[in-house]
Write a protein that holds these residues in place. Structure first.
Motif, PDB file in Angstrom:
ATOM      1  N   ASN A  26      38.741  41.148  30.070  1.00 21.35           N
ATOM      2  CA  ASN A  26      39.338  41.286  31.403  1.00 21.35           C
ATOM      3  C   ASN A  26      40.601  42.139  31.317  1.00 21.35           C
ATOM      4  O   ASN A  26      41.472  41.885  30.501  1.00 21.35           O
ATOM      5  CB  ASN A  26      39.675  39.908  31.989  1.00 21.35           C
ATOM      6  CG  ASN A  26      38.463  39.281  32.660  1.00 21.35           C
ATOM      7  OD1 ASN A  26      37.329  39.725  32.453  1.00 21.35           O
ATOM      8  ND2 ASN A  26      38.682  38.276  33.470  1.00 21.35           N
ATOM      9  N   GLY A  27      40.654  43.177  32.153  1.00 18.72           N
ATOM     10  CA  GLY A  27      41.866  43.993  32.223  1.00 18.72           C
ATOM     11  C   GLY A  27      42.037  44.963  31.083  1.00 18.72           C
ATOM     12  O   GLY A  27      43.143  45.265  30.676  1.00 18.72           O
ATOM     13  N   SER A  28      40.947  45.500  30.541  1.00 19.91           N
ATOM     14  CA  SER A  28      41.035  46.497  29.470  1.00 19.91           C
ATOM     15  C   SER A  28      41.507  47.841  30.032  1.00 19.91           C
ATOM     16  O   SER A  28      41.405  48.096  31.230  1.00 19.91           O
ATOM     17  CB  SER A  28      39.648  46.644  28.834  1.00 19.91           C
ATOM     18  OG  SER A  28      39.536  47.843  28.149  1.00 19.91           O
ATOM     19  N   ASP A  29      42.025  48.710  29.147  1.00 21.92           N
ATOM     20  CA  ASP A  29      42.403  50.071  29.570  1.00 21.92           C
ATOM     21  C   ASP A  29      41.169  50.962  29.726  1.00 21.92           C
ATOM     22  O   ASP A  29      41.245  52.036  30.321  1.00 21.92           O
ATOM     23  CB  ASP A  29      43.343  50.720  28.537  1.00 21.92           C
ATOM     24  CG  ASP A  29      44.690  50.013  28.501  1.00 21.92           C
ATOM     25  OD1 ASP A  29      45.025  49.378  29.518  1.00 21.92           O
ATOM     26  OD2 ASP A  29      45.376  50.076  27.465  1.00 21.92           O
ATOM     27  N   LYS A  30      40.043  50.523  29.151  1.00 20.33           N
ATOM     28  CA  LYS A  30      38.808  51.312  29.244  1.00 20.33           C
ATOM     29  C   LYS A  30      38.282  51.258  30.683  1.00 20.33           C
ATOM     30  O   LYS A  30      38.533  50.291  31.397  1.00 20.33           O
ATOM     31  CB  LYS A  30      37.729  50.708  28.325  1.00 20.33           C
ATOM     32  CG  LYS A  30      37.989  50.845  26.851  1.00 20.33           C
ATOM     33  CD  LYS A  30      36.829  50.189  26.107  1.00 20.33           C
ATOM     34  CE  LYS A  30      36.945  50.338  24.601  1.00 20.33           C
ATOM     35  NZ  LYS A  30      35.806  49.709  23.901  1.00 20.33           N
ATOM     36  N   PRO A  31      37.499  52.265  31.078  1.00 19.69           N
ATOM     37  CA  PRO A  31      36.840  52.143  32.391  1.00 19.69           C
ATOM     38  C   PRO A  31      35.847  50.981  32.334  1.00 19.69           C
ATOM     39  O   PRO A  31      35.253  50.721  31.285  1.00 19.69           O
ATOM     40  CB  PRO A  31      36.122  53.488  32.553  1.00 19.69           C
ATOM     41  CG  PRO A  31      35.959  54.029  31.172  1.00 19.69           C
ATOM     42  CD  PRO A  31      37.121  53.511  30.380  1.00 19.69           C
ATOM     43  N   LYS A  32      35.681  50.254  33.451  1.00 21.27           N
ATOM     44  CA  LYS A  32      34.789  49.086  33.423  1.00 21.27           C
ATOM     45  C   LYS A  32      33.377  49.478  33.854  1.00 21.27           C
ATOM     46  O   LYS A  32      33.170  50.448  34.600  1.00 21.27           O
ATOM     47  CB  LYS A  32      35.328  47.980  34.333  1.00 21.27           C
ATOM     48  CG  LYS A  32      35.291  48.287  35.839  1.00 21.27           C
ATOM     49  CD  LYS A  32      34.040  47.771  36.545  1.00 21.27           C
ATOM     50  CE  LYS A  32      34.002  48.169  38.011  1.00 21.27           C
ATOM     51  NZ  LYS A  32      32.813  47.718  38.718  1.00 21.27           N
TER      52      LYS A  32
END
Length: 802
Positions: A26-32
């Motif tokens: 949850n809330g990664s810098d990667k695109p989801k």
């Protein structure tokens, strides 16, 4: 070295889970990227080979997305409340909770054996109190806004399941679950006001990427129409209102028909001279399903109401009123004006009961048959509206009705409010109590979840009440509003309740303070790609869109629609081309295929079997062919050369394969993506050896389809650091995808006479010269004058000669 799938596959399944490579953050810098399958229902029969088809398809997409650098959410859980489990529990004297536990364990083991990259850390079941607490919470929000309400109504009653069914659950007049007869009963039911959202459910289809057939099914089910409501006066002084899409035909209304359930029939009881005949007909109609009643081919039946009549508001003439089962109380107003000249059903009815047939749109011989092709035309026998076109007459007559106070324009929908309660045990308790003083009162949210109590018998009661009704200690309670005595609702929610919002819980499944946090909802919404069966288009898909829109209106979710993209898969049929079922004896158990050929072979075969969106028959020969491909790949480790990189002569085929697999995976053409990998295998085999870089690229491309063997090959041959699942998806160079040569068609006067292989960058003059030098073409144009020469680059030469 032989490929031993039985040792390899469980090893990598364990390693993936240990490493948590498929756990979304949850809330990664990667695109989801949020990929979703429909909530599996864990039945006692376990999986058959049709189930893995959609799971594997989105698994290929999810694995590819991770390799492309996305933070992927591909979750799994269990839609475990509902009738099948309860019926099994009743039959085998096992508690439904125990049955559910066993079924989930079996399904989970089977799915895990396939190597699907689900995020098991987010797994939950609709039967977990921590989950259904929030199903109940959402119900209470709907209740407080007036969208959940209780109503006495005519319902579909399954004679075997002994419970109420929504219209969507009655298929061809029988229960979609058990196939038993469905009859009508009047019961007090909890309803969901989905009709409040009818127009938005249509309009917002423009916001999403759904197949046209899915959009069309939803629109047809909602059934928007525009027309007018018209008030007919009756001899009793009551107004009988009808809804019609054809106000232009009002002069042709020669009788009226009301539904056998119309409330006026009770009101007119003392005025009806043939009450016995009316009652007998009502009883007969109650035994028929809506499907039987509205079937076009059936013989028309009905009873004329003796002692009560109506007046056509435009002609002023007295017209008879009938009851007939082809009119449903649930559609429009439960009454129709009948225009036999221009409606086949009305015409047949009028013929049977010797009623007048008056033409009002010119064009047919209405004494011989109804003239129904009358959407355009000219009005006749219509008083001051004679000579108008149908379109103009619709507007003018509606205006006249409004000015005269006897009608009004109206938009109508076929969609009915959703019958929400079930008289069963195995479902979410409805968190309301009934107090004689306060009416229906919601439980305080602090008291959720209202847990399902233990009962001795899950048997449905003969009087149609839930088994919970016998539990007086649980039923008798106090009113949260006034503190006086109250009784709990004993109906439970339908199976569709828990599956109407499960996709939101996956975003934040362990949150005890909300169904999901605002941060998680903002990050993950909407679902990027949702795959499911066409059979759920007018059930789950419609219901969940409705719940989501309600939550959006309350400011609880960030998007108006839950799923950005929806696709549907075709079934896998038995080898005999029929639907797989135990009774047909054509079920193929995936456990046996995994045991004999391996999960990767099954995955490849299910993706290679044909067009993903169409049904395809199972083939044992096909599964063997995919196993041979798996073994050919495994044997590449025996021909690794010492050369470096991708060799010049294989560059083109590698870049084309990367492009083809990349693009076809996105458009559900998994079969052609695999065919491209097979073509690449042939090119490598012709070369006789493979470099480590070529094997590395091949392994990453094959990984989404056959994840276990590719991980084993990666580790054995030392192709790179970490797992294949942690690598980067290869990119292609468009220039290197171009062919050195192309085939062009050669025409003479527009007719194909030959084909030539030429250099891909050949110029016009060279192409025309090559075409003329071809023996077939030179013979064709010999002795003729060439008047025109056309060259379409890379495609054709056309020589016009006379």
């Amino acid at each position: 070295m032989k490929y031993e799938h039985k040792a390899v596959e469980p090893k990598w399944q364990e390693k993936w889970e240990e490493a948590g490579v498929f756990h979304a953050v949850n809330g990664s810098d990667k695109p989801k990227y949020y990929a979703l399958i429909e909530f599996p229902y864990p039945s006692g029969q376990g999986l058959h080979v049709g189930h893995p088809r959609p799971y594997t398809a989105l698994d290929v997409v999810a694995r590819k997305r991770r390799l492309q650098g996305y933070n992927v959410l591909y979750p799994i859980g269990w839609d475990a409340f509902g009738l099948p489990t309860e019926n099994y529990a009743i039959k085998n004297h096992v508690h439904p909770a125990e049955v559910t536990k066993q079924n989930i364990a079996r399904f989970k083991k089977q799915i895990q054996s396939l190597g699907i990259s689900f995020d098991w850390s987010r797994e939950f079941s609709t039967t977990d109190p921590d989950y259904y607490k929030w199903t109940q919470w959402i119900f209470l929000q709907l209740f407080k806004k007036g969208l959940a309400y209780k109503k006495e109504m005519n319902v579909n009653w399954c004679t075997s399941c002994k419970c109420v069914l929504a219209n969507e659950e009655v298929v061809n007049g029988v229960c979609e679950r058990c196939g038993s007869e469905v009859v009508h009963k009047v019961k007090s039911q909890w309803m969901m006001k989905i009709t409040e959202y009818a127009q938005r459910l249509i309009d917002d289809l423009d916001l999403v990427d759904y197949p046209e057939r899915v959009k069309a099914q939803q629109k047809n089910w909602i059934g928007r129409s525009t027309g007018a409501e018209v008030d007919f006066t009756t001899s009793t002084g009551d107004k009988l209102t009808v809804y019609t899409t054809r106000p232009d035909t009002l002069y042709g209304a020669t009788y009226m028909v009301v539904s056998p359930e119309h409330p006026y029939l009770e009101k007119w009881e003392d005025k009806l001279q043939n009450l016995d005949a009316v009652r007998a007909y009502q009883e007969q109609a109650a035994k028929k399903s809506d499907f039987e009643r509205t079937e076009l081919a059936k013989e028309k039946t009905g009873v004329k109401l003796e002692g009560v009549s109506a007046v056509n508001p435009l002609t002023g003439k007295e017209i008879p009123i009938f009851i007939s089962d082809y009119v449903l109380v649930s559609y429009g107003t439960g009454a129709i004006m009948a225009v036999p000249a221009h409606d086949t059903r009305d015409w047949e009815f009028a013929r049977k009961f010797d009623l007048p047939i008056i033409e009002v749109v010119q064009g047919g011989n209405v004494q011989e048959e109804a003239f129904t092709d009358c959407d355009t035309g000219v009005m006749v026998n219509s008083g001051i509206f004679d000579g108008l076109t149908v379109e103009d007459a619709k507007k003018k007559i509606t205006e006249y009705l409004e000015q005269s106070g006897i009608g009004r324009s109206k938009v109508n929908y076929k969609l009915r409010d959703w019958v929400f309660s079930r008289q069963r045990y195995w479902g979410e308790p409805i968190p309301v109590v009934y107090c004689e003083k306060c009416g229906w009162v919601p439980l305080p949210e602090s008291e959720l979840p209202l847990k399902l109590p233990e009962v001795e018998s899950y048997e449905p009661t003969d009087n149609g009440e839930s088994p919970l009704a016998h539990m007086t200690d649980w039923v008798n309670t106090t009113c949260p509003h006034c503190g006086g005595p109250a009784k709990r609702e004993t109906d439970t929610m339908p199976q569709w309740a828990g599956s109407s919002w499960y996709f939101l819980r996956y975003m934040d499944p362990h949150n005890s303070g909300a169904f999901a946090s605002k941060e998680a909802l903002d990050y993950w919404s909407p679902v990027d790609w949702y795959n499911g069966g066409m059979e759920h288009t007018t059930l789950h898909l419609l219901y969940s869109r409705f719940w989501h829109k309600f939550l959006f209106d309350q400011g609880l979710v960030p998007t108006p629609d839950p799923y950005q993209k929806r696709t549907s898969h075709g079934m896998i049929l038995g080898e005999n081309g029929e639907k797989m079922s135990k009774s047909r004896g054509n079920v193929v158990n995936p456990d046996e295929i995994v045991s004999e050929y391996g999960a990767d072979t099954l995955r490849l075969y299910e993706m290679f079997i044909g067009d993903f969106e169409k049904a395809a028959p199972w083939s044992n020969a096909g599964i063997k062919g995919c196993r041979r491909f798996v073994e050919r790949y495994w044997n590449l480790q025996n021909i690794i050369s010492r050369e470096k990189g991708v060799r010049k002569e294989l560059e083109g085929v590698f870049h084309k394969t990367i492009k083809k697999v990349s693009e076809d995976t996105e458009i559900l053409k998994f079969n052609t993506a695999i065919a491209a990998l097979m073509t690449l295998m042939n090119a490598v085999s012709e070369k006789g050896d493979i470099t480590k870089e070529e094997l590395r690229l091949f392994t990453i491309l094959l990984n989404p389809f056959a994840p276990h063997i590719t991980e084993e090959m990666w580790a054995l041959c030392g192709l790179g650091e970490g797992l294949v699942a942690q690598q980067t998806w290869p990119e292609y160079d468009e220039e290197k995808c171009k062919d050195d040569t192309v085939e062009i068609v050669v025409q003479v006067c527009g007719k194909v006479r030959s084909r030539l292989n030429v250099s891909a960058d050949i110029q016009k003059d060279e192409a025309i010269a090559a075409a003329k030098a071809d023996p077939k073409i030179s013979a064709e144009i010999a002795g003729k004058t060439v008047v025109k020469e056309i060259y379409v680059p890379g495609k054709l030469v056309n020589i016009v000669a006379k």
